[in-house]
Design an enzyme around this catalytic site. Structure first.
Site, short mmCIF file in Angstrom:
data_model
loop_
_atom_site.label_atom_id
_atom_site.label_comp_id
_atom_site.label_asym_id
_atom_site.label_seq_id
_atom_site.Cartn_x
_atom_site.Cartn_y
_atom_site.Cartn_z
N LEU A 9 -37.82 -73.08 42.06
CA LEU A 9 -37.07 -74.05 41.25
C LEU A 9 -37.74 -74.23 39.88
O LEU A 9 -38.85 -74.76 39.79
CB LEU A 9 -37.00 -75.39 41.99
CG LEU A 9 -36.49 -75.33 43.43
CD1 LEU A 9 -36.32 -76.73 43.99
CD2 LEU A 9 -35.19 -74.55 43.53
N ALA A 10 -37.03 -73.79 38.86
CA ALA A 10 -37.62 -73.82 37.52
C ALA A 10 -36.62 -74.30 36.48
O ALA A 10 -36.71 -73.93 35.31
CB ALA A 10 -38.15 -72.44 37.16
N GLY A 12 -35.73 -77.62 35.92
CA GLY A 12 -35.88 -79.01 35.50
C GLY A 12 -36.30 -79.15 34.04
O GLY A 12 -36.89 -78.24 33.46
N ARG A 16 -41.17 -85.80 31.45
CA ARG A 16 -42.44 -86.51 31.34
C ARG A 16 -43.49 -85.72 30.55
O ARG A 16 -44.49 -86.25 30.13
CB ARG A 16 -42.95 -86.86 32.76
CG ARG A 16 -42.09 -87.90 33.45
CD ARG A 16 -42.29 -87.93 34.96
NE ARG A 16 -41.54 -86.89 35.65
CZ ARG A 16 -41.43 -86.77 36.97
NH1 ARG A 16 -42.05 -87.64 37.77
NH2 ARG A 16 -40.72 -85.80 37.52
N GLY A 81 -30.70 -82.29 40.17
CA GLY A 81 -31.66 -82.51 41.25
C GLY A 81 -32.07 -81.22 41.96
O GLY A 81 -31.44 -80.17 41.80
N ASN A 231 -46.39 -83.23 36.51
CA ASN A 231 -45.17 -83.69 35.84
C ASN A 231 -45.49 -84.16 34.42
O ASN A 231 -44.59 -84.31 33.61
CB ASN A 231 -44.56 -84.86 36.60
CG ASN A 231 -44.06 -84.43 37.96
OD1 ASN A 231 -43.53 -83.33 38.12
ND2 ASN A 231 -44.26 -85.27 38.96
N ASN A 380 -73.69 -46.29 9.84
CA ASN A 380 -74.29 -47.53 9.38
C ASN A 380 -73.42 -48.12 8.28
O ASN A 380 -73.15 -47.46 7.27
CB ASN A 380 -75.69 -47.27 8.85
CG ASN A 380 -76.39 -48.58 8.57
OD1 ASN A 380 -76.99 -49.18 9.45
ND2 ASN A 380 -76.27 -49.05 7.34
N ALA A 426 -73.69 -47.79 -2.98
CA ALA A 426 -73.33 -49.21 -2.93
C ALA A 426 -72.36 -49.54 -4.06
O ALA A 426 -72.47 -49.00 -5.17
CB ALA A 426 -74.58 -50.06 -3.04
C1 UD1 Z 1 -40.42 -83.25 43.90
C2 UD1 Z 1 -39.98 -83.75 45.27
C3 UD1 Z 1 -41.06 -84.67 45.82
C4 UD1 Z 1 -42.38 -83.94 45.89
C5 UD1 Z 1 -42.76 -83.35 44.54
C6 UD1 Z 1 -43.95 -82.41 44.72
C7 UD1 Z 1 -37.54 -83.85 45.24
C8 UD1 Z 1 -36.35 -84.72 45.15
N1 UD1 Z 1 -38.72 -84.46 45.17
O1 UD1 Z 1 -40.50 -84.38 43.06
O2 UD1 Z 1 -40.69 -85.11 47.12
O3 UD1 Z 1 -43.39 -84.80 46.35
O4 UD1 Z 1 -41.67 -82.57 44.01
O5 UD1 Z 1 -44.48 -82.01 43.50
O6 UD1 Z 1 -37.42 -82.66 45.43
N2 UD1 Z 1 -35.83 -78.76 39.32
C9 UD1 Z 1 -34.72 -77.97 39.14
N3 UD1 Z 1 -33.52 -78.57 38.93
C10 UD1 Z 1 -33.38 -79.93 38.93
C11 UD1 Z 1 -34.52 -80.73 39.12
C12 UD1 Z 1 -35.73 -80.12 39.32
O7 UD1 Z 1 -34.81 -76.74 39.15
O8 UD1 Z 1 -32.25 -80.39 38.74
C13 UD1 Z 1 -37.14 -78.11 39.51
C14 UD1 Z 1 -38.16 -78.46 38.46
O9 UD1 Z 1 -38.13 -77.52 37.39
C15 UD1 Z 1 -39.47 -78.44 39.22
C16 UD1 Z 1 -39.05 -78.73 40.64
O10 UD1 Z 1 -37.67 -78.54 40.73
O11 UD1 Z 1 -40.07 -77.16 39.17
C17 UD1 Z 1 -39.41 -80.15 41.07
O12 UD1 Z 1 -38.75 -81.06 40.22
P1 UD1 Z 1 -39.46 -82.39 39.71
O13 UD1 Z 1 -38.49 -83.12 38.89
O14 UD1 Z 1 -40.78 -82.07 39.15
O15 UD1 Z 1 -39.63 -83.16 41.10
P2 UD1 Z 1 -40.68 -84.29 41.45
O16 UD1 Z 1 -40.20 -85.58 40.89
O17 UD1 Z 1 -42.05 -83.87 41.12
CA CA Z 2 -42.87 -82.20 40.02
#
Ligand code: UD1
Ligand code: CA
Length: 462
Positions: A9-10, A12, A16, A81, A231, A380, A426
């Site tokens: 999952l990448a 987000g 923050r 999410g 985060n 040199n 030189a």
């Molecule tokens: C998430 C978990 C939390 C856990 C924590 C561990 C959920 C709801 N919560 O929270 O329980 O303790 O990770 O570090 O899963 N991402 C997407 N699409 C989105 C949202 C996020 O691809 O719509 C990806 C982000 O890029 C990230 C990962 O999912 O790599 C986690 O998202 P993030 O928002 O960091 O979740 P946390 O609030 O840390």
């Molecule tokens: Ca996270």
């Protein structure tokens, strides 16, 4: 792991972090978090990998493409999410039909390949439908908490923002890494809704759904040093500190001395030989390899280089270059990319070398620029030599034969060739090739005018 796939999952935004850069590209020990994750998955022998991209998708895919591995990318257009992110991989999972799927957040870099494997075994041995990687955190703030019933069975995961005061006291946190039976995951995803504090589809809600169906949800509890995520910038610093210490411990075991860790940061992918001493203020990045018995630092930066044995590298910088045995560099010198420095070379102070080959035993002692050059052995360089490699349009090479002697303040106007054993006087500006063994004098001859100063002084206004 034949029948396993991974979904990373990448997508987000990483609000923050307050950054133009995707959160997963932020670095821990100079290595983007996503690269830590991808390396772990690959080393765990999972080659069926799907990456969910969204925010800054181009930035992330461009970066991942440089890794030279094949990934399937799916796009999460709106970041609704982590559960919604995994929904984007539904088609991929339905087509590739892995029996089990590993889901990893892109911002938890220390989940390594052996952990992925052992946690897979736990998942298989216990015949779980989902296995969650968890840790007991001193400060669980911000993480999802593992909710268990009175017999200890996992009932679900509650996010910080949705938790009651009692639930917030739970110390067992969700690392954001899960093994799911694929068909169970796909079924559970279809029941997700955004009925929570963040109005998001939480992947974590699938656990409650799965356990509510009477299926098996288990955990694998490991030390927090593997599961910490970032985060924010503050957490990034915490991750850097964890990783830095782990790298030091690995190096101490390998026989490396670090006299004082102040300002020392070393990439997890660096290799350093025994009896090498690292002095304060030294940063070693990328896949740098350093030999045995070297002295590196103080205040040095080495990025993606290969150094032989017994190299002394003092208060200098080098990038993407190769340095042979017994070479000395510094203080205050720079090797820009694509230098190959042979054994026993001495590069002293205020020397810049770029895209050049320097032969065995050559000495470039002070205040010199060597760019786009092929220099033989035993040469040199006097003080203040400049290879004039750029005419404003194109770069040209300078070729210097073995045992040549380049006088102080010589300009070598490239393209130009200095023969074996040739000398330059030189202060010469060399524009033509010099044959082997010749002396080239390319400066105007000195003229002394006797008594000139006395006459001048007489006429000078008082
Ligand atoms: C998430 C978990 C939390 C856990 C924590 C561990 C959920 C709801 N919560 O929270 O329980 O303790 O990770 O570090 O899963 N991402 C997407 N699409 C989105 C949202 C996020 O691809 O719509 C990806 C982000 O890029 C990230 C990962 O999912 O790599 C986690 O998202 P993030 O928002 O960091 O979740 P946390 O609030 O840390
Ligand atoms: Ca996270």
């Amino acid at each position: 792991m034949g029948k396993a796939a991974a979904v990373i999952l990448a997508a987000g935004e990483g609000k923050r972090m307050k950054s133009d850069k995707s959160k997963v590209l932020h670095e821990v020990l100079f290595k983007p978090m996503i690269d830590w994750v991808m390396d772990s998955v690959t080393e765990a022998d999972i080659d069926n990998i799907c990456v969910v991209l969204g925010h800054n998708a181009d930035q992330v895919s461009e970066h991942l493409n440089k890794r030279g591995q094949k990934y399937t990318y799916v796009l999460q257009e709106e970041q609704l999410g982590t559960g919604h992110a995994v929904m984007q991989a539904r088609e991929y999972l339905e087509q590739t039909k892995p029996e089990d799927v590993l889901i990893l957040n892109g911002d938890t870099p220390f989940i390594d390949s052996s952990l992925i494997k052992s946690f897979y075994l736990e998942h298989k041995n216990k015949k779980n439908d989902v296995t969650i990687l968890t840790s007991i955190a001193d400060n669980p703030f911000g993480y999802g908490r593992i909710v268990r019933d009175s017999s200890g069975n996992v009932k679900g995961i509650i996010e910080e923002k949705d938790a009651t005061d009692d639930e917030r006291k739970i110390k067992e946190i969700n690392a954001g890494a899960y093994w799911f039976k694929t068909d169970v995951l796909l079924e559970a995803l279809s029941h997700l809704n955004g009925d929570n504090a963040q109005h998001e589809y939480y992947l974590t809600d699938t656990v409650k759904i799965i356990s509510g169906q009477g299926l098996r949800a288990g955990t694998c509890i490991v030390d927090m040093k593997y599961t910490a995520g970032a985060n924010s910038r503050k957490q990034l610093l915490e991750l850097n500190n964890i990783a830095r210490q782990l790298v030091f411990e690995k190096l101490f075991d390998a026989g490396v001395t670090i006299t004082d860790i102040s300002g020392v940061s070393i990439s997890p992918d660096a290799e350093i030989g025994y009896d090498t001493v690292i002095l304060p203020g030294t940063i070693i990045k990328g896949k740098t390899k350093i030999g045995i018995g070297c002295q590196i630092g103080p205040n040095s930066l080495i990025d993606n280089c290969v150094l032989g044995d017994n190299v002394v590298f003092n208060a200098s910088q080098a990038r993407n270059s190769k340095i042979g045995n017994n070479v000395t560099v510094g203080p205050f010198s720079q090797l820009r990319p694509d230098c190959v420095i042979a054994e026993n070379v001495h590069i002293g102070d205020f020397v810049e070398v770029k895209n050049s080959n320097i032969g065995c035993g050559t000495k470039i002692a002070h205040l010199t620029y060597v760019g786009d050059s092929d220099v033989g052995g035993g040469v040199n360089f006097g003080c203040g030599v400049v290879t004039v490699n750029y005419d404003g349009v194109k770069k040209s090479r300078t070729i210097i034969g073995d045992n040549a002697f380049i006088g102080c303040n010589t300009n070598l106007i490239a393209p130009v060739k200095v023969g074996n054993g040739a000398y330059t006087a030189a202060g010469s500006t060399i524009t033509m090739d010099i044959p082997d063994g010749a002396l080239s004098v390319a400066r105007s001859r000195q003229q002394n005018i006797d008594g000139w100063a006395e006459k001048k002084l007489k006429n000078r206004k008082k």
